[in-house]
Design an enzyme around this catalytic site. Structure first.
Site, PDB file in Angstrom:
ATOM      1  CB  CYS A   1      32.548 -35.990  31.479  1.00 61.06           C
ATOM      2  SG  CYS A   1      31.875 -35.034  30.320  1.00 61.06           S
TER       3      CYS A   1
ATOM      4  CG  HIS B   1      32.756 -33.220  35.341  1.00 62.36           C
ATOM      5  ND1 HIS B   1      33.547 -33.097  34.287  1.00 62.36           N
ATOM      6  CD2 HIS B   1      31.557 -33.368  34.486  1.00 62.36           C
ATOM      7  CE1 HIS B   1      33.126 -32.781  33.153  1.00 62.36           C
ATOM      8  NE2 HIS B   1      31.936 -32.989  33.008  1.00 62.36           N
TER       9      HIS B   1
ATOM     10  CG  ASN C   1      32.077 -30.475  30.348  1.00 58.30           C
ATOM     11  OD1 ASN C   1      33.093 -31.188  30.685  1.00 58.30           O
ATOM     12  ND2 ASN C   1      31.069 -31.111  30.289  1.00 58.30           N
TER      13      ASN C   1
HETATM   14  N1  ACO Z   1      21.940 -18.967  24.712  1.00 55.00           N
HETATM   15  C1  ACO Z   1      20.979 -18.554  24.652  1.00 55.00           C
HETATM   16  N2  ACO Z   1      19.858 -19.245  24.929  1.00 55.00           N
HETATM   17  C2  ACO Z   1      19.964 -20.623  25.162  1.00 55.00           C
HETATM   18  C3  ACO Z   1      21.180 -21.102  24.927  1.00 55.00           C
HETATM   19  C4  ACO Z   1      22.250 -20.342  24.615  1.00 55.00           C
HETATM   20  N3  ACO Z   1      23.370 -20.784  24.464  1.00 55.00           N
HETATM   21  N4  ACO Z   1      20.941 -22.624  25.057  1.00 55.00           N
HETATM   22  C5  ACO Z   1      19.556 -22.658  25.227  1.00 55.00           C
HETATM   23  N5  ACO Z   1      19.051 -21.509  25.101  1.00 55.00           N
HETATM   24  C6  ACO Z   1      17.805 -21.359  25.481  1.00 55.00           C
HETATM   25  C7  ACO Z   1      16.982 -22.563  25.376  1.00 55.00           C
HETATM   26  O1  ACO Z   1      16.652 -22.502  23.809  1.00 55.00           O
HETATM   27  C8  ACO Z   1      15.517 -22.201  26.049  1.00 55.00           C
HETATM   28  O2  ACO Z   1      14.819 -21.141  25.233  1.00 55.00           O
HETATM   29  P1  ACO Z   1      13.192 -21.381  25.348  1.00 55.00           P
HETATM   30  O3  ACO Z   1      12.771 -21.087  26.849  1.00 55.00           O
HETATM   31  O4  ACO Z   1      12.775 -20.243  24.534  1.00 55.00           O
HETATM   32  O5  ACO Z   1      12.713 -22.805  24.737  1.00 55.00           O
HETATM   33  C9  ACO Z   1      15.997 -21.427  27.261  1.00 55.00           C
HETATM   34  O6  ACO Z   1      17.319 -21.072  26.862  1.00 55.00           O
HETATM   35  C10 ACO Z   1      16.303 -22.233  28.639  1.00 55.00           C
HETATM   36  O7  ACO Z   1      16.894 -23.380  28.208  1.00 55.00           O
HETATM   37  P2  ACO Z   1      16.894 -24.466  29.508  1.00 55.00           P
HETATM   38  O8  ACO Z   1      17.294 -25.764  28.906  1.00 55.00           O
HETATM   39  O9  ACO Z   1      15.533 -24.417  30.394  1.00 55.00           O
HETATM   40  O10 ACO Z   1      18.059 -24.069  30.320  1.00 55.00           O
HETATM   41  P3  ACO Z   1      18.649 -24.468  31.589  1.00 55.00           P
HETATM   42  O11 ACO Z   1      18.441 -23.357  32.600  1.00 55.00           O
HETATM   43  O12 ACO Z   1      18.277 -25.834  31.907  1.00 55.00           O
HETATM   44  O13 ACO Z   1      20.370 -24.445  31.387  1.00 55.00           O
HETATM   45  C11 ACO Z   1      21.949 -26.132  30.598  1.00 55.00           C
HETATM   46  C12 ACO Z   1      20.692 -25.313  30.088  1.00 55.00           C
HETATM   47  C13 ACO Z   1      23.039 -25.072  30.782  1.00 55.00           C
HETATM   48  C14 ACO Z   1      22.321 -26.867  29.273  1.00 55.00           C
HETATM   49  C15 ACO Z   1      21.555 -26.883  31.614  1.00 55.00           C
HETATM   50  O14 ACO Z   1      20.683 -27.578  31.653  1.00 55.00           O
HETATM   51  C16 ACO Z   1      22.842 -27.774  32.027  1.00 55.00           C
HETATM   52  O15 ACO Z   1      23.956 -27.494  32.219  1.00 55.00           O
HETATM   53  N6  ACO Z   1      22.597 -29.024  31.808  1.00 55.00           N
HETATM   54  C17 ACO Z   1      23.555 -30.149  32.312  1.00 55.00           C
HETATM   55  C18 ACO Z   1      24.895 -29.762  31.293  1.00 55.00           C
HETATM   56  C19 ACO Z   1      25.621 -30.677  30.652  1.00 55.00           C
HETATM   57  O16 ACO Z   1      24.693 -31.827  30.267  1.00 55.00           O
HETATM   58  N7  ACO Z   1      26.643 -30.640  30.312  1.00 55.00           N
HETATM   59  C20 ACO Z   1      27.338 -31.814  29.635  1.00 55.00           C
HETATM   60  C21 ACO Z   1      27.106 -33.107  30.182  1.00 55.00           C
HETATM   61  S1  ACO Z   1      28.102 -34.086  29.564  1.00 55.00           S
HETATM   62  C22 ACO Z   1      29.521 -34.468  30.429  1.00 55.00           C
HETATM   63  O17 ACO Z   1      29.735 -33.532  31.221  1.00 55.00           O
HETATM   64  C23 ACO Z   1      29.928 -35.566  30.253  1.00 55.00           C
END
Ligand code: ACO
Length: 374
Positions: free
Chosen positions: A111, A249, A279
């Site tokens: 990214c 970003h 993203n």
């Molecule tokens: N729809 C519904 N539920 C979902 C989804 C979805 N699309 N995706 C995950 N869940 C569920 C999970 O399974 C989990 O369920 P569980 O509690 O029953 O296990 C629940 O939602 C919570 O998941 P978390 O991982 O705790 O959610 P969080 O609040 O951390 O958000 C997210 C997840 C959005 C991915 C966040 O961690 C994030 O933004 N991380 C960084 C983003 C990222 O890495 N982007 C790419 C980077 S790479 C780059 O830009 C180069």
């Protein structure tokens, strides 16, 4: 002293829109979850390759700068979704736009690829190696997205933008940057199924599975972008109050919120595209920059902070001084061919191809030995 001013900009966004409602037709997700956890409502799916988008964006950026392709000395193509490994993608753009005397290179830091590419072009201009450069940030992620994994499928989209960077004696362009890589977290984001580690392992190229530790990435991304932003401001002797606009970003609205509030910058100063485009990896920052210019949010002489992170985990923050001109000198009529399918239909086609590919892969995705495991 020679500086490297940004004198042209142009974006190329595919028109097909994939909404949160579209995603919920084939994975277990919903608009409420996606919006509240990420800030995303929709993203674009491209019907053409990454380099086709890059050619249109490059032509628009050249017109904006009033620069002839024949006077381009360097093309830096920032992306992690290259059309081919060999030849490189930058040479394809070079051939298509007629930049006959340019040197052309690809840069992949995921990214952050656009911003790392901007550093390379700026350094080469400031040291007198080249005078005129095109820097591209582009991704066509949809063909290698793991569409049945809801953890990642909702987060990404396709897109492209390019800038022209030119030598100047005025103190413009990148004034300073902080680059780094949190390599002990490299396993938090890995796309399995692309690259030489997977050859001879009965894996059909492009049939990918994503390793993704969202919470760990979130934490590291916030820390990394805040530290890089503070470091570059300190290096350049500026304070958060001096920043006119932040073009970050856009991997998650909550990450952006955390980064700017910890950096002491109010949200009103932040350019946001995450709701409309998700993203777009390397394309995110240049598309947001191009839109900030289109919307009149970049004023003459503005100080722009651009913090980012990507797989690796690469991190960076750039401080850019804008010049006097914030409008294009001319417009290009370059455009993508019309799209004939909906975004959802294109995604369903990719899913069908991958299902067929998985069936051909007798052993499925394998466990190669990664460098950090040796
Ligand atoms: N729809 C519904 N539920 C979902 C989804 C979805 N699309 N995706 C995950 N869940 C569920 C999970 O399974 C989990 O369920 P569980 O509690 O029953 O296990 C629940 O939602 C919570 O998941 P978390 O991982 O705790 O959610 P969080 O609040 O951390 O958000 C997210 C997840 C959005 C991915 C966040 O961690 C994030 O933004 N991380 C960084 C983003 C990222 O890495 N982007 C790419 C980077 S790479 C780059 O830009 C180069």
């Amino acid at each position: 002293m020679t500086y490297a001013a940004i004198t042209g900009w142009g974006k190329c966004m595919p028109s097909a829109v994939l909404s949160n409602a579209d995603l919920s037709t084939f994975i277990d997700t919903n608009d409420e979850w996606i919006t509240s956890r990420t800030g995303m409502k929709e993203r674009r799916i491209s019907h053409v390759s990454a380099s086709e988008m890059a050619v249109v964006a490059a032509k628009r950026a050249l017109a904006c700068a009033g620069l002839d392709a024949k006077d381009v000395d360097l093309i830096v193509y920032g992306s992690c979704s290259n059309d081919e490994q060999v030849p490189n993608s930058a040479s394809g753009v070079q051939a298509a736009i007629g930049a006959t005397k340019a040197a052309s290179m690809d840069v992949n830091t995921a990214c952050t690829s656009f911003l790392y590419s901007l550093s390379i072009a700026t350094a080469m201009i400031r040291t007198g190696v080249v005078k005129n450069a095109i820097v591209i940030g582009v991704e066509w992620i949809s063909p290698f997205m793991d569409w049945d994994n809801r953890n990642v499928a909702v987060l990404f989209g396709d897109g492209c933008a390019a800038v022209v960077v030119q030598a100047t004696e005025k103190q413009e362009g990148v004034l300073g940057e902080q680059l780094g890589c949190i390599a002990d977290a490299r396993q938090t984001l890995r796309v399995r199924g692309m690259g030489t580690l997977y050859t001879n392992r009965n894996v059909t190229s492009g049939v990918t599975e994503w390793d993704f530790d969202g919470q760990e990435i979130f934490k590291r991304a916030v820390q990394g972008m805040v530290q890089a932003s503070q470091a570059v401001m300190q290096k350049c002797g500026v304070t958060p109050d001096d920043i006119d606009l932040v073009v970050p970003h856009q991997a998650n609205m909550r990450i952006i919120d955390a980064v700017v509030s910890r950096s002491g910058i109010p949200m009103e100063k932040v350019m946001l595209t995450v709701e409309r485009y998700g993203n777009m990896s390397a394309a995110t920052v240049p598309v947001a920059l191009a839109e900030a210019l289109e919307e009149g949010r970049v004023k003459p002489g503005a100080l722009v902070l651009m913090p980012a992170f990507g797989a690796g985990l690469t991190v960076c923050a750039h401080l850019v001084r804008w010049g006097d001109r914030v409008t294009p000198l001319a417009e290009s009529d370059a455009a993508l061919p019309p799209v004939t399918k909906s975004a959802l239909q294109m995604v369903q086609d990719i899913r069908a191809t991958k299902t067929a590919g998985r069936e051909q892969s007798t052993k499925g995705l394998h466990e190669p030995v990664f460098i950090e495991q040796r």
